[in-house]
Design an enzyme around this catalytic site. Structure first.
Site, short mmCIF file in Angstrom:
data_model
loop_
_atom_site.label_atom_id
_atom_site.label_comp_id
_atom_site.label_asym_id
_atom_site.label_seq_id
_atom_site.Cartn_x
_atom_site.Cartn_y
_atom_site.Cartn_z
N CYS A 60 0.83 -1.21 0.00
CA CYS A 60 0.00 0.00 0.00
C CYS A 60 0.86 1.26 0.00
O CYS A 60 0.53 2.25 -0.66
CB CYS A 60 -0.91 0.02 1.23
SG CYS A 60 -1.98 -1.41 1.37
C1 BEZ Z 1 0.56 -4.58 1.81
O1 BEZ Z 1 0.11 -3.50 1.52
O2 BEZ Z 1 1.76 -4.83 1.77
C2 BEZ Z 1 -0.36 -5.71 2.22
C3 BEZ Z 1 -1.50 -5.42 2.91
C4 BEZ Z 1 -2.32 -6.46 3.31
C5 BEZ Z 1 -1.98 -7.76 2.99
C6 BEZ Z 1 -0.83 -8.04 2.27
C7 BEZ Z 1 0.00 -6.99 1.89
#
Ligand code: BEZ
Length: 213
Positions: free
Chosen positions: A46
């Site tokens: 994210c």
């Molecule tokens: C991420 O943004 O890295 C992420 C968020 C939730 C689950 C897996 C990855």
């Protein structure tokens, strides 16, 4: 679970965001819009996604498109995380992030997919036209960061095909040849596309990209 479909009117809402309270329709005004959710603040994928969107500020502006992010974290969390995004992605986040703690907007737009995760939003994307109709819906899993070049490409296609009787072929990019809509006769095509067209098959006619107006 939301039953939104392409062509439906995007539901309006009021929401708290990292930039204060907004009304979705007021925020969009006459622009195109991208509403996109991510699973959680302070997560790696994210962080790269929101940094990438911030860096495309000029690309979105050229396309008269406003962006709005969402997660179920709160305003203070968003504000702290934005500092991390700015620092690590070498950018400045320039759009609001909805703090959808009560999941009102997430549920309105079907951004929670319980079999993937029963509390966090997945990576949903909605592209909304100036008349507030939904033009594109894509859902990615949490483990896959989005390709924002693809979203720009789709917006280019949508903005072109809103004005011209054409469609865009596989992997098309701005400036490349397009296909003439099947409903257009060859006679009409001669009028509409003065640069000419190539009839590969009666149903497959290619023409240089016309202006998107
Ligand atoms: C991420 O943004 O890295 C992420 C968020 C939730 C689950 C897996 C990855």
């Amino acid at each position: 679970m939301s039953e939104l479909k392409l062509g439906d009117k995007a539901p309006n809402f009021d929401a708290e965001t990292s930039e204060g309270k907004i009304n979705f329709y007021d925020y969009l005004g006459d622009s195109w819009g991208i509403l996109f959710s991510h699973p959680a603040d302070y997560t790696p994928v994210c962080t790269t996604e929101l940094g990438a969107v911030a860096k495309y500020k000029d690309e979105f502006a050229q396309r008269n498109t406003k962006v709005l992010a969402l997660s179920v974290d709160g305003v203070e969390s968003h504000k702290g995380w934005i500092e991390d995004i700015n620092e690590t992605q070498n950018t400045t986040v320039n759009f609001p992030i909805i703090a959808d703690e009560d999941k009102k907007v997430s549920n309105l737009y079907g951004m929670i997919h319980p079999k993937a995760d029963d509390t966090l939003t997945v990576r949903s994307v909605y592209v909304i036209a100036p008349d507030k109709s939904i033009k594109l819906m894509i859902t990615y899993p949490a483990s896959t960061g989005r390709n924002f070049d693809e979203l720009l490409r789709v917006i280019d296609s949508l903005q072109l095909t809103a004005y011209q009787k054409v469609a865009t072929p596989a992997n098309w990019k701005e400036g490349e040849d397009v296909v003439i809509s099947p409903a257009v006769s060859n006679e009409e095509a001669k009028e509409l596309f003065p640069k000419g067209f190539k009839e590969v098959k009666p149903y497959l006619r290619m023409t240089p990209q016309p202006d998107n107006k």
